[in-house]
Design a protein around this motif. Structure first.
Motif, mmCIF file in Angstrom:
data_model
loop_
_atom_site.group_PDB
_atom_site.id
_atom_site.type_symbol
_atom_site.label_atom_id
_atom_site.label_comp_id
_atom_site.label_asym_id
_atom_site.label_seq_id
_atom_site.Cartn_x
_atom_site.Cartn_y
_atom_site.Cartn_z
ATOM 1 N N TRP A 1 0.818 -1.225 0.000
ATOM 2 C CA TRP A 1 0.000 0.000 0.000
ATOM 3 C C TRP A 1 0.843 1.262 0.000
ATOM 4 N N TYR A 2 1.930 1.259 0.788
ATOM 5 C CA TYR A 2 2.746 2.478 0.882
ATOM 6 C C TYR A 2 3.542 2.718 -0.389
ATOM 7 N N GLU A 3 3.858 1.655 -1.125
ATOM 8 C CA GLU A 3 4.540 1.816 -2.408
ATOM 9 C C GLU A 3 3.593 2.391 -3.454
ATOM 10 N N VAL A 4 2.335 1.997 -3.381
ATOM 11 C CA VAL A 4 1.344 2.547 -4.307
ATOM 12 C C VAL A 4 1.249 4.059 -4.132
ATOM 13 N N LEU A 5 1.255 4.513 -2.883
ATOM 14 C CA LEU A 5 1.131 5.948 -2.596
ATOM 15 C C LEU A 5 2.448 6.695 -2.725
ATOM 16 N N GLY A 6 3.562 5.989 -2.750
ATOM 17 C CA GLY A 6 4.866 6.640 -2.789
ATOM 18 C C GLY A 6 5.364 7.018 -1.418
ATOM 19 N N PHE A 7 4.847 6.357 -0.365
ATOM 20 C CA PHE A 7 5.295 6.608 1.002
ATOM 21 C C PHE A 7 6.520 5.745 1.297
ATOM 22 N N SER A 8 7.276 6.151 2.309
ATOM 23 C CA SER A 8 8.356 5.305 2.790
ATOM 24 C C SER A 8 7.768 4.168 3.613
ATOM 25 N N ALA A 9 8.512 3.079 3.739
ATOM 26 C CA ALA A 9 8.007 1.900 4.434
ATOM 27 C C ALA A 9 7.836 2.187 5.920
ATOM 28 N N PRO A 10 6.669 1.898 6.476
ATOM 29 C CA PRO A 10 6.472 2.124 7.912
ATOM 30 C C PRO A 10 7.171 1.056 8.735
ATOM 31 N N THR A 11 7.520 1.414 9.950
ATOM 32 C CA THR A 11 8.077 0.451 10.894
ATOM 33 C C THR A 11 6.918 -0.095 11.698
ATOM 34 N N HIS A 12 6.531 -1.333 11.408
ATOM 35 C CA HIS A 12 5.312 -1.882 12.005
ATOM 36 C C HIS A 12 5.628 -2.592 13.314
ATOM 37 N N THR A 13 4.736 -2.438 14.283
ATOM 38 C CA THR A 13 4.844 -3.147 15.548
ATOM 39 C C THR A 13 3.497 -3.754 15.885
ATOM 40 N N GLU A 14 3.521 -4.967 16.410
ATOM 41 C CA GLU A 14 2.281 -5.644 16.769
ATOM 42 C C GLU A 14 1.794 -5.261 18.161
ATOM 43 N N GLU A 15 2.604 -4.470 18.898
ATOM 44 C CA GLU A 15 2.227 -4.116 20.259
ATOM 45 C C GLU A 15 0.994 -3.218 20.248
ATOM 46 N N LYS A 16 0.007 -3.574 21.047
ATOM 47 C CA LYS A 16 -1.204 -2.775 21.155
ATOM 48 C C LYS A 16 -0.989 -1.621 22.131
ATOM 49 N N LYS A 17 -1.358 -0.432 21.702
ATOM 50 C CA LYS A 17 -1.172 0.748 22.528
ATOM 51 C C LYS A 17 -2.490 1.131 23.197
ATOM 52 N N THR A 18 -2.399 1.601 24.441
ATOM 53 C CA THR A 18 -3.570 2.048 25.191
ATOM 54 C C THR A 18 -3.283 3.416 25.771
ATOM 55 N N TRP A 19 -4.281 3.955 26.500
ATOM 56 C CA TRP A 19 -4.081 5.249 27.150
ATOM 57 C C TRP A 19 -2.873 5.206 28.092
ATOM 58 N N LYS A 20 -2.679 4.063 28.762
ATOM 59 C CA LYS A 20 -1.579 3.966 29.729
ATOM 60 C C LYS A 20 -0.230 4.134 29.054
ATOM 61 N N THR A 21 -0.168 3.766 27.769
ATOM 62 C CA THR A 21 1.095 3.866 27.033
ATOM 63 C C THR A 21 1.622 5.291 27.036
ATOM 64 N N LEU A 22 0.728 6.257 26.889
ATOM 65 C CA LEU A 22 1.151 7.650 26.802
ATOM 66 C C LEU A 22 1.731 8.164 28.110
ATOM 67 N N PHE A 23 1.241 7.618 29.220
ATOM 68 C CA PHE A 23 1.633 8.162 30.517
ATOM 69 C C PHE A 23 2.652 7.302 31.259
ATOM 70 N N LYS A 24 2.763 6.025 30.884
ATOM 71 C CA LYS A 24 3.723 5.152 31.550
ATOM 72 C C LYS A 24 5.024 5.020 30.788
ATOM 73 N N SER A 25 4.961 5.196 29.483
ATOM 74 C CA SER A 25 6.168 5.073 28.665
ATOM 75 C C SER A 25 6.981 6.360 28.756
ATOM 76 N N THR A 26 8.242 6.220 29.123
ATOM 77 C CA THR A 26 9.111 7.400 29.211
ATOM 78 C C THR A 26 9.312 8.037 27.841
ATOM 79 N N ARG A 27 9.167 7.221 26.805
ATOM 80 C CA ARG A 27 9.324 7.736 25.447
ATOM 81 C C ARG A 27 8.238 8.747 25.105
ATOM 82 N N PHE A 28 7.001 8.531 25.631
ATOM 83 C CA PHE A 28 5.863 9.376 25.280
ATOM 84 C C PHE A 28 5.499 10.391 26.353
#
Length: 508
Positions: free
Chosen positions: A293-320
Motif C-alpha cells: 500500500w505504501y509503495e502505491v502511494l509513494g510513502f516510505s516503508a512504515p516500521t510496524h509493531t504488533e504491540e497494542k497501545k492504550t491510554w496507559k502507554t502515553l503516561f507510563k512510557s518514558t518515550r511518550f
C-alpha cells in the motif's frame, strides 16, 4: 490474488531499473514505485480535496465554539433597551439578537455569569470530546469519527434553529453536546489529513492552511450580516450538511491507520483508489499483487509493531510521557490566551464583528509564517519567537490599563490583535508536533490528550475573563504569566527538527 500477502518483492527506490520497472505493451517501461519527493507529488487531486473539506468543516465548528462572543449585548445597547422595548426591532447598532436575549437573560445584573456559563458548557463538552473521540478514532478509524463529529455539530445547529420551542436547560444541553463533537472534530480532522501526506514540509503547509482562522473570520462576517440567532444557525446548518455529504463521498479512510490495525488489504485498496483519483498512472492486476500500500502511494516503508497501545502507554512510557506533558501544557496555555481574547472582544473599542473577522484574517496570514520560515529556521525557533512576541505584547498592555491612558486605547486593540494572531504560528507548530511526535497506533489518543489540554484552556478562559468584573488587570496578568511559562517550557523541552523524536510519522 489469495496469495497476495505472501508475495514479497524487494523494491528499492534507488535500486536498479530491473527491480523498479516493468515492461508494458512490450516496450514501454515505467516505475512501479515512485517515491514522493516534492510538494507537487504530495498534493494530488485527492489530497487537495481532503485539505479543502477538512478545513472548510471548521466553519460550523467555529460558529458553535464562538457563538457566545456575540451573546451579551454591549452596556450602551442595554441602556437603549431600557428606554424602549421595541429597540431590537430597529436594531440600529446591529447588535446580535442572541438566544440569551430571546430568553430574557441579557441586560440583567447576572448576564455576564450566564454568558460565562454557556461558554464553559461548550468548552467542557469539547474537553470530554477530545479524549473520547481521540480514543474512538484510534479504535474504529479516522473517517467515521471525523464525519460523525461534523454531522453532529451540524445537527446541533439545526436543533438550535428551533430552540424557541426548547427550555433553557435543553438549550444548554445542546450546547454541551455541540462542544463535545467540536472537540472530537478538532482532533480527528487533523489526524486524517496529516496521515495523507508523506513529506514533513507538506504537513507543515497543511497546518499553515488550518481552517480555524478563516472560519473565525467567516463567523464574524456572517454574524454581522445576520445578527439574529435563527438565521445564524440555519446558515451554518446548511453549510455543515453540504460539507458532511461531500466529505462522505470524497474522503477515504487513512491508509496508515488501516495498516497499523492489520487491514493491509483494505489499505492497499484505498491506496489504489487514491492513486487512480490522482490520475498518476494505470493500474493492472500485476501491480495489485506486487506492490504494497505504501509503495502505491509513494510513502516510505512504515516500521510496524504488533504491540497494542492504550491510554496507559502515553503516561507510563518514558518515550511518550515528556512530549505528551509538554504538548498538553503548550496547548492549554495557547488556548487560554487565544480564547481569552476571543471572549474579551466585546470590551475592545470598535465593532466586535469586524474585530473578530480581523483577528481571523491576521491569524491566517501569520499562520503561514512557519511554512516560509522553516526554510531558514527550525520549528522550535519559530514557536519560541511567536510566544516571545505575544508575551511582550501582554506585558505592554498592563501599564496602559493600570494608568487608564485613554489616548492609548487604540494601542490596546493593536496589542490584543498581536497576541491573538501572533500566537497562531505556535498553534501551528503545536498541531504539527502533536502528530509527528507520536506513532500511528497512539496518534489520535495523543492528539486527544493534547487537544484536551487545549479544551481545558478554553474552559478556563471564560472564567479568567469573568475576573475582569473584579479588576480589569487580572485577565491580562494571567495571560502574561502563562505565556512566560510556555516560553520557558518550549525552550527547555520542545525537540528540534533534527531530533529523532520529532520525526515519528512513519513509525507504526
Amino acid at each position: 490474488m489469495k496469495e497476495e500477502e505472501s508475495i514479497r518483492l524487494d523494491l528499492n527506490p534507488v535500486g536498479s531499473e530491473n527491480e523498479n520497472c516493468k515492461r508494458k505493451n512490450g516496450s514501454e517501461v515505467f516505475k512501479l514505485f515512485e517515491p514522493r519527493k516534492t510538494l507537487s507529488d504530495d498534493f494530488g487531486f485527492y489530497e487537495k480535496c481532503l485539505l479543502f473539506l477538512t478545513q472548510a468543516g471548521y466553519i460550523p465548528i467555529a460558529a458553535a465554539m464562538l457563538m457566545t462572543a456575540f451573546m451579551e449585548p454591549s452596556p450602551e445597547w442595554c441602556d437603549t433597551i431600557k428606554e424602549s422595548d421595541s429597540a431590537w426591532q430597529f436594531n440600529e447598532h446591529r447588535e446580535f439578537y442572541s438566544l440569551s436575549v430571546e430568553s430574557g437573560f441579557d441586560c440583567q445584573p447576572n448576564s455576564s455569569q450566564t454568558t460565562a456559563m454557556m461558554s464553559s458548557l461548550l468548552m467542557w463538552g469539547a474537553l470530554v470530546g477530545s479524549f473520547v473521540c481521540g480514543f474512538l478514532s484510534d479504535k474504529f478509524g479516522r473517517k467515521p469519527v471525523f464525519l460523525g463529529c461534523l454531522s453532529m455539530v451540524t445537527a446541533g445547529h439545526i436543533a438550535l434553529s428551533f430552540s424557541n420551542n426548547f427550555s433553557w436547560l435543553t438549550i444548554n444541553g445542546v450546547l454541551a453536546s455541540m462542544g463535545f463533537f467540536c472537540g472530537g472534530y478538532m482532533v480527528t480532522n487533523f489526524v486524517i489529513l496529516t496521515e495523507a501526506f508523506e513529506l514533513a514540509r507538506s504537513r507543515l503547509l497543511v497546518v499553515s492552511l488550518n481552517g480555524w482562522s478563516i472560519s473565525m473570520a467567516a463567523t464574524g462576517i456572517i454574524a454581522s450580516l445576520t445578527p439574529y440567532w435563527f438565521t445564524y444557525h440555519v446558515i451554518f446548518a446548511v453549510i455543515g450538511s453540504i460539507l458532511t455529504i461531500v466529505s462522505y463521498k470524497m474522503c477515504s479512510e487513512s491508509c496508515r491507520w488501516l495498516s497499523a490495525n492489520g487491514s493491509h488489504q483494505e489499505a492497499k485498496r484505498v491506496a489504489f483508489q487514491i492513486t487512480l483519483c490522482n490520475d498518476k498512472r494505470e493500474i493492472d492486476e500485476d501491480d495489485i499483487i506486487i506492490l504494497k500500500w505504501y509503495e502505491v502511494l509513494g510513502f516510505s516503508a512504515p516500521t510496524h509493531t504488533e504491540e497494542k497501545k492504550t491510554w496507559k502507554t502515553l503516561f507510563k512510557s518514558t518515550r511518550f510521557l515528556k512530549p505528551t506533558a509538554v504538548m498538553c501544557y503548550s496547548f492549554m496555555a495557547s488556548s487560554i490566551v487565544s480564547f481569552g481574547f476571543y471572549f474579551s472582544i466585546d470590551i475592545l473599542p470598535g465593532n466586535r464583528y469586524y474585530n473578530m473577522a480581523l483577528m481571523g484574517i491576521l491569524k491566517f496570514i501569520l499562520g503561514f509564517t512557519p511554512f516560509f520560515l522553516n526554510r531558514f529556521i527550525t520549528k522550535r525557533i519559530i514557536a519560541i519567537s511567536s510566544i516571545g512576541v505575544c508575551c511582550l505584547a501582554a506585558v505592554l498592555i498592563l501599564p496602559i490599563q493600570y494608568y487608564e491612558i485613554q489616548c492609548l486605547r487604540t494601542v490596546i486593540i493593536l496589542l490584543s490583535l498581536v497576541i491573538s494572531a501572533g500566537i497562531d504560528p505556535t498553534w501551528k507548530i503545536n498541531h504539527l508536533y502533536s502528530a509527528e511526535l507520536f506513532p500511528t497506533s497512539v496518534r489520535s489518543m495523543a492528539r486527544g490528550v493534547c487537544n484536551a489540554g487545549g479544551r481545558l484552556g478554553s474552559v478556563m478562559a471564560p472564567m479568567i475573563v469573568y475576573l475582569r468584573t473584579l479588576n480589569l488587570l487580572i485577565p491580562n496578568v494571567v495571560f502574561a504569566v502563562l505565556l512566560f511559562v510556555q516560553l520557558v517550557v518550549i525552550v527547555m523541552f520542545l525537540p528540534d527538527d533534527s531530533d529523532k523524536d520529532a520525526n515519528e510519522m512513519n513509525d507504526e
